[in-house]
Design a protein around this motif. Sequence first.
Motif, PDB file in Angstrom:
ATOM      1  N   ASN A   1       0.831  -1.208   0.000  1.00 55.36           N
ATOM      2  CA  ASN A   1       0.000   0.000   0.000  1.00 55.36           C
ATOM      3  C   ASN A   1       0.863   1.255   0.000  1.00 55.36           C
ATOM      4  O   ASN A   1       0.560   2.242  -0.674  1.00 55.36           O
ATOM      5  CB  ASN A   1      -0.916   0.013   1.220  1.00 55.36           C
TER       6      ASN A   1
ATOM      7  N   ASP B   1     -10.847   9.380   6.629  1.00 54.01           N
ATOM      8  CA  ASP B   1     -10.440   8.095   6.058  1.00 54.01           C
ATOM      9  C   ASP B   1      -9.519   7.330   7.007  1.00 54.01           C
ATOM     10  O   ASP B   1      -9.620   6.105   7.148  1.00 54.01           O
ATOM     11  CB  ASP B   1      -9.733   8.321   4.716  1.00 54.01           C
TER      12      ASP B   1
ATOM     13  N   ILE C   1     -10.377   3.627   8.508  1.00 56.04           N
ATOM     14  CA  ILE C   1      -9.493   2.473   8.289  1.00 56.04           C
ATOM     15  C   ILE C   1      -9.003   1.913   9.619  1.00 56.04           C
ATOM     16  O   ILE C   1      -8.926   0.690   9.800  1.00 56.04           O
ATOM     17  CB  ILE C   1      -8.322   2.879   7.379  1.00 56.04           C
ATOM     18  N   ASN C   2      -8.669   2.780  10.573  1.00 51.13           N
ATOM     19  CA  ASN C   2      -8.204   2.289  11.879  1.00 51.13           C
ATOM     20  C   ASN C   2      -9.297   1.496  12.593  1.00 51.13           C
ATOM     21  O   ASN C   2      -9.009   0.521  13.287  1.00 51.13           O
ATOM     22  CB  ASN C   2      -7.755   3.475  12.736  1.00 51.13           C
TER      23      ASN C   2
ATOM     24  N   ARG D   1     -11.590  -0.291  11.064  1.00 52.66           N
ATOM     25  CA  ARG D   1     -11.664  -1.584  10.376  1.00 52.66           C
ATOM     26  C   ARG D   1     -10.474  -2.474  10.745  1.00 52.66           C
ATOM     27  O   ARG D   1     -10.606  -3.697  10.841  1.00 52.66           O
ATOM     28  CB  ARG D   1     -11.706  -1.370   8.869  1.00 52.66           C
ATOM     29  N   LEU D   2      -9.306  -1.864  10.950  1.00 47.46           N
ATOM     30  CA  LEU D   2      -8.145  -2.661  11.355  1.00 47.46           C
ATOM     31  C   LEU D   2      -8.318  -3.207  12.769  1.00 47.46           C
ATOM     32  O   LEU D   2      -7.907  -4.329  13.061  1.00 47.46           O
ATOM     33  CB  LEU D   2      -6.881  -1.801  11.264  1.00 47.46           C
TER      34      LEU D   2
ATOM     35  N   ARG E   1      -9.731  -1.860  -0.903  1.00 41.28           N
ATOM     36  CA  ARG E   1      -8.745  -2.033   0.170  1.00 41.28           C
ATOM     37  C   ARG E   1      -8.849  -3.416   0.818  1.00 41.28           C
ATOM     38  O   ARG E   1      -8.915  -3.560   2.035  1.00 41.28           O
ATOM     39  CB  ARG E   1      -8.910  -0.951   1.231  1.00 41.28           C
TER      40      ARG E   1
ATOM     41  N   LEU F   1      -6.061  -4.261   3.336  1.00 41.56           N
ATOM     42  CA  LEU F   1      -6.200  -3.820   4.719  1.00 41.56           C
ATOM     43  C   LEU F   1      -7.147  -4.732   5.497  1.00 41.56           C
ATOM     44  O   LEU F   1      -6.996  -4.904   6.708  1.00 41.56           O
ATOM     45  CB  LEU F   1      -6.707  -2.379   4.751  1.00 41.56           C
TER      46      LEU F   1
END
Length: 624
Positions: free
Chosen positions: A517, A554, A558-559, A561-562, A575, A578
Amino acid sequence: MLVIPLVSLVALWGFATTITTSESLNLLTISTLYESIGVPGDKLARSLQREHLLSAEYLATGSTESKSLLDDQRRLTDDDRQEFRRSSGTSQAQDAMSPPMKARYNDAVAAADELDDLRQDVNGRRIDLVTLGQRYAWLPTAMIALINSMTLSNNVELYQQSRSLTSIGLAEDHMTREFALAAGLLLVHSRWEEPERRAFTQLAAKREFLFEQGMTELEPDLRAPFEKLIVSDVYRQFQRMEARIVSGTIGPDLTHAAWRQVSLDVDKAYRAAIDAGGVALASRGEPVAIATFVRAGVAGILGLAAVVLSLFVSLRIAGALSRELGGLRSAAQQLAEVRLPRVVERLRRGEKVDVAVEAPELEPPGTTAEVRDVAHAFSAVQHTAVDAAVDQARLRESVGQALRNLARRSQGLLQRQLKLLDAMQRQTEDSTALEDLFRLDHLTTRMRRHAEGLIVLSGGTPGRTHRNPVPVADTLQGAVAEVEDYPRVRVYPMPEVSVKGSTVTDLIHLFAELIENATAYSPPHTEVSVRGEAVAKGFAVEIEDRGLGMSAADVDAINRRLASPPEFNLADTERLGLVVVGRLATRHGVRVELRPSPFGGTTAIVLIPAAVLAPEAVLEGAGA
């Protein structure tokens, strides 16, 4: 039973009325805070800026004349400091401050108390100009934080304008620190050392950034004085002088006297614009508060009337209906809080579920037709919900199984291809053919990673394992080898720490996805840096690119989802790497978080927990 929601309605009305009135009172306290804290605090900060300039000139010359001017200014600063303490310490000012505001206020008072120690260092000339500027910035910085915490209104317009003026005010403080640093050096025609030039450049850049940031959202009537300032001759002359100092082309014509005159003129115009904006902004709070009071009164009266009417009507029909609804509510709660969650959990574990047994029809608790209809509707809903959940679970399982089978077939073929390529590389001596084989080997390795990523997404494990612990540095090098643009990646030296063999394959895959990425979303001529160090809770790895970065929204999405990877959705293919990272991290308790990079790109921070690291005894045995 209807009394409970009615009481709740009354409480909600009272709460809403209180909140609305409280907002109005908060708006009116803005002027109180401005007069008791904002005005004397701003006056103290300005006196401190003047003292900073004179202190720099005294450190440069050490003359009796400069010391006398400094002592006079210190007396003025002490008077302003005493006035700030007196005005802000009144009961009216203290009562108007919220707990967070009082904490910022205590920070500002503590910074004012530190002024005495700083003066002792200046008297003894035991401090350089750069450190002098940093320490004189403590109080203005604390005052800015205090002013920011004084936002008591939910009015977006007032809040935006207040923050914009605060940003411009902070830019003015950085400008006065430029004045002091340059004045101290130009006064004695001293040669600019690298720390001093770097400090001046940083102040200039930060000043320009804060000024432009504040001007962006400032309304036209508040922006006009600053627009007039930036096109004035004296401001342009200041910018030219500033640019010459930053570039190192000072020249004999850029004297201390010229710099001081331009500084005084620019600062005077700057402060006049800030004062006008602050007065105009404070005057806007009272009309908004009055309008809010009017709305609160109308809403309160109408709300009270509606509550009284609802109470009268509801109590007339509450008897039998409340008992029937109570029984229906208990049955519905049993369904929603016990049965359905239990069914869903069993489906997630892959157990077989009988819809007829798990979703029986609700027994109507009374004779009222409407209540019976609601009971039958609940029964239909629960049967449909359980049936749909079963079908979805079966579909997900079948799709996942199919994907795992296909991915494992591809993985096996690619593994055989890698072995064949390895044998061909050892047998050939033609450099051109060997180079082509290397590229083909690298491409096949990436294809294998994508196949293993599909296995992870479908709920399986790649299958490849390592028997012995592997150093983190070797794990990162293995991840780099699976990235297309690997020449751009640089792995910096790091402590010799190893991870358990059972986690090596997953960690290589995790790091490879993050590095891929980083290379994909950064310019091709920039470096992707990989660093690692031991920390208290394990081992931290930072992967930093120098691309365009992402918005704060964003990054937060994303954090999330991680930290909590969602179930694989075939309709959402953005993504996917990720998503794989999140699942692999969750499997081993690894924490992955994205943050903005100082270079403008994005930094991925991976915290490998101590449980994943190989014990020291194992490492010693492996090394022996």
